[in-house]
Design an enzyme around this catalytic site. Structure first.
Site, PDB file in Angstrom:
ATOM      1  N   LEU A  33      67.814 -10.526   8.287  1.00  0.00           N
ATOM      2  CA  LEU A  33      68.490  -9.327   8.805  1.00  0.00           C
ATOM      3  C   LEU A  33      67.851  -8.816  10.092  1.00  0.00           C
ATOM      4  O   LEU A  33      67.960  -7.638  10.418  1.00  0.00           O
ATOM      5  CB  LEU A  33      68.552  -8.217   7.727  1.00  0.00           C
ATOM      6  N   ASP A  58      62.777 -14.966   5.555  1.00  0.00           N
ATOM      7  CA  ASP A  58      62.643 -15.623   6.855  1.00  0.00           C
ATOM      8  C   ASP A  58      62.703 -17.132   6.635  1.00  0.00           C
ATOM      9  O   ASP A  58      61.993 -17.660   5.778  1.00  0.00           O
ATOM     10  CB  ASP A  58      61.293 -15.213   7.472  1.00  0.00           C
ATOM     11  N   SER A 124      74.925 -25.280  21.388  1.00  0.00           N
ATOM     12  CA  SER A 124      75.583 -24.426  22.382  1.00  0.00           C
ATOM     13  C   SER A 124      75.940 -25.238  23.614  1.00  0.00           C
ATOM     14  O   SER A 124      75.256 -26.220  23.938  1.00  0.00           O
ATOM     15  CB  SER A 124      74.607 -23.308  22.764  1.00  0.00           C
ATOM     16  N   THR A 126      75.196 -24.461  26.338  1.00  0.00           N
ATOM     17  CA  THR A 126      74.063 -24.340  27.262  1.00  0.00           C
ATOM     18  C   THR A 126      73.284 -25.650  27.373  1.00  0.00           C
ATOM     19  O   THR A 126      72.583 -25.875  28.361  1.00  0.00           O
ATOM     20  CB  THR A 126      73.141 -23.167  26.847  1.00  0.00           C
ATOM     21  N   TYR A 148      65.862 -20.315  25.894  1.00  0.00           N
ATOM     22  CA  TYR A 148      66.822 -20.358  24.779  1.00  0.00           C
ATOM     23  C   TYR A 148      67.516 -21.723  24.744  1.00  0.00           C
ATOM     24  O   TYR A 148      67.596 -22.377  23.708  1.00  0.00           O
ATOM     25  CB  TYR A 148      67.867 -19.232  24.934  1.00  0.00           C
ATOM     26  N   LYS A 152      67.607 -25.079  21.920  1.00  0.00           N
ATOM     27  CA  LYS A 152      68.787 -25.781  21.381  1.00  0.00           C
ATOM     28  C   LYS A 152      68.665 -27.281  21.655  1.00  0.00           C
ATOM     29  O   LYS A 152      68.951 -28.114  20.791  1.00  0.00           O
ATOM     30  CB  LYS A 152      70.076 -25.234  22.003  1.00  0.00           C
ATOM     31  N   ARG A 291      75.218 -12.498  38.508  1.00  0.00           N
ATOM     32  CA  ARG A 291      74.061 -12.534  37.601  1.00  0.00           C
ATOM     33  C   ARG A 291      73.343 -13.874  37.851  1.00  0.00           C
ATOM     34  O   ARG A 291      73.997 -14.920  37.819  1.00  0.00           O
ATOM     35  CB  ARG A 291      74.561 -12.436  36.154  1.00  0.00           C
TER      36      ARG A 291
END
Ligand code: NAD
Ligand code: UDP
Length: 336
Positions: A33, A58, A124, A126, A148, A152, A291
């Protein structure tokens, strides 16, 4: 058949719980959570009229995982648990390596102990880095442009190594394009903590007055109206892709990557305009500079998912906007 869903209380995880339960599987969720709410799982039960089993833990904690695998007869795993904010991963890379890679390594080692060899992983788009051409196909070169993305990419490599060492495994690497939308009930949806980084939750929070105006990052891209273009996919279509990937994992061995998108690009201004039409609410905007790191356009070839998994997206941008609006209107503060 029982499916363990790590990160099942999150945005994509909760929608996948609905589709997996509806497909007739039992669902066990493990989630700490850290970026979600228990309420999402209560609402999954409300939508489906079925119950699921939840462990607040976890995924890096191998003892907690052992308890889950010994109390339940798990047949396959869908692995969502991880952090996903690109900007934060640049500022705090170790947090991302520790959580995203740590979760995967502990999960795979406990799966090994219990002889469970089927996994569907949330990868992803990405992992394609800066693609040379569009649409993006699964065999195009892979690279990462931020920590990040590197997690992946590394996890995909870890899973490939896992398969190479034991060809009895079934591993589906699902490379998501841009998931947006919400369940049509309006009961579950995206509930980001803090100011959203992504376009759709930003737009929907402007719509309910939590934010004052949309900041459009650049209007000089090489696209139809100069604003960035992405392949948005309805989260329910995406969730159904996981059902197809699980069916594939039950009937095949291998380690295969699949793009999950629609194959169509939509610009920032097109998405903003579609949201205004779907909601009837104006979305004021200002044009800001680009960005850093953003590309002109990204869209998928989804031919492999169609031919191998028998999956394709069925919902369009208007559905995505209508369902996001319903969720955000009824839950202006998300699950809070
Ligand atoms: P989310 O943050 O809503 O869901 C992730 C869930 O994992 C959360 O419920 C969080 O509490 C849980 N979690 C995180 N670390 C954990 C840990 N150590 N142990 C147990 N639970 C943990 O994110 P999402 O949008 O639903 O994304 C799900 C997955 O899909 C992520 O792996 C993400 O990287 C990947 N993905 C998301 C997108 C996107 O745009 N949303 C795009 C491509 C890939
Ligand atoms: N974007 C924007 N304003 C925002 C957030 C995003 O103009 O507040 C643009 C961004 O430049 C990109 C598109 O919207 O062209 C999608 O960005 P998002 O962060 O949602 O997804 P990404 O493709 O970067 O993962």
């Amino acid at each position: 058949m029982s499916i363990l869903i790590t990160g099942g209380a999150g945005f994509i995880g909760s929608h996948t719980c609905v589709e997996i339960l509806d497909a007739g599987y039992d669902v066990v969720v493990v989630d700490n959570l850290s970026n979600s709410s228990r309420k999402a799982l209560e609402r999954v039960e409300k939508i489906t009229g079925k119950t699921l089993k939840f462990y607040e833990a976890d995924v890096r904690n191998t003892d907690a995982l052992r308890k889950i695998f010994s109390e339940n007869s798990i047949d396959a795993v869908i692995h969502f648990a991880g952090y996903k904010a690109v900007g934060e991963s640049v500022r705090e890379p170790l947090k991302y390596y520790d959580n995203n890679i740590g979760c995967t390594v502990s999960l795979l080692s406990v799966m090994d102990e219990f002889g469970v060899k089927r996994i569907v992983f949330s990868s992803s788009a990405t992992v394609y880095g800066i693609p040379e051409k569009m649409p993006i196909t699964e065999e195009m070169p892979l690279s990462a442009i931020n920590p990040y993305g590197r997690t992946k990419l590394f996890i995909e490599e870890i899973l490939r190594d896992r398969y190479n060492a034991d060809n009895g495994w079934s591993i589906a690497l699902l490379r998501y394009f841009n998931p947006i939308g919400a369940h049509k009930s309006g009961l579950i949806g995206e509930s980001p903590k803090g100011i959203p980084n992504n376009l759709m939750p930003f737009i929907s929070q402007v719509a309910v007055g939590r934010l004052t105006e949309l900041h459009v990052f650049g209007d000089d891209y090489n696209t139809s109206d100069g604003t960035g273009s992405r392949d948005y996919i309805h989260v329910v279509d995406l969730a159904k892709g996981h059902v197809k990937a699980i069916e594939w994992a039950f009937t095949h061995t291998g380690c295969e990557a699949f793009n999950l998108g629609t194959g169509k690009g939509t610009t920032v201004m097109e998405l903003r305009d579609a949201f205004v039409r779907a909601s009837g609410v104006d979305i004021p905007y200002v044009i800001d500079p680009r960005r850093p790191g953003d590309l002109d356009e990204l869209y998928a070839s989804c031919d492999k998912a169609k031919s191998v998994l028998g999956w394709e997206a069925t919902l369009n941008i208007n559905d995505m906007c209508k369902d996001t609006w319903l969720w955000q209107r009824d839950n202006p503060n998300g699950y809070d």
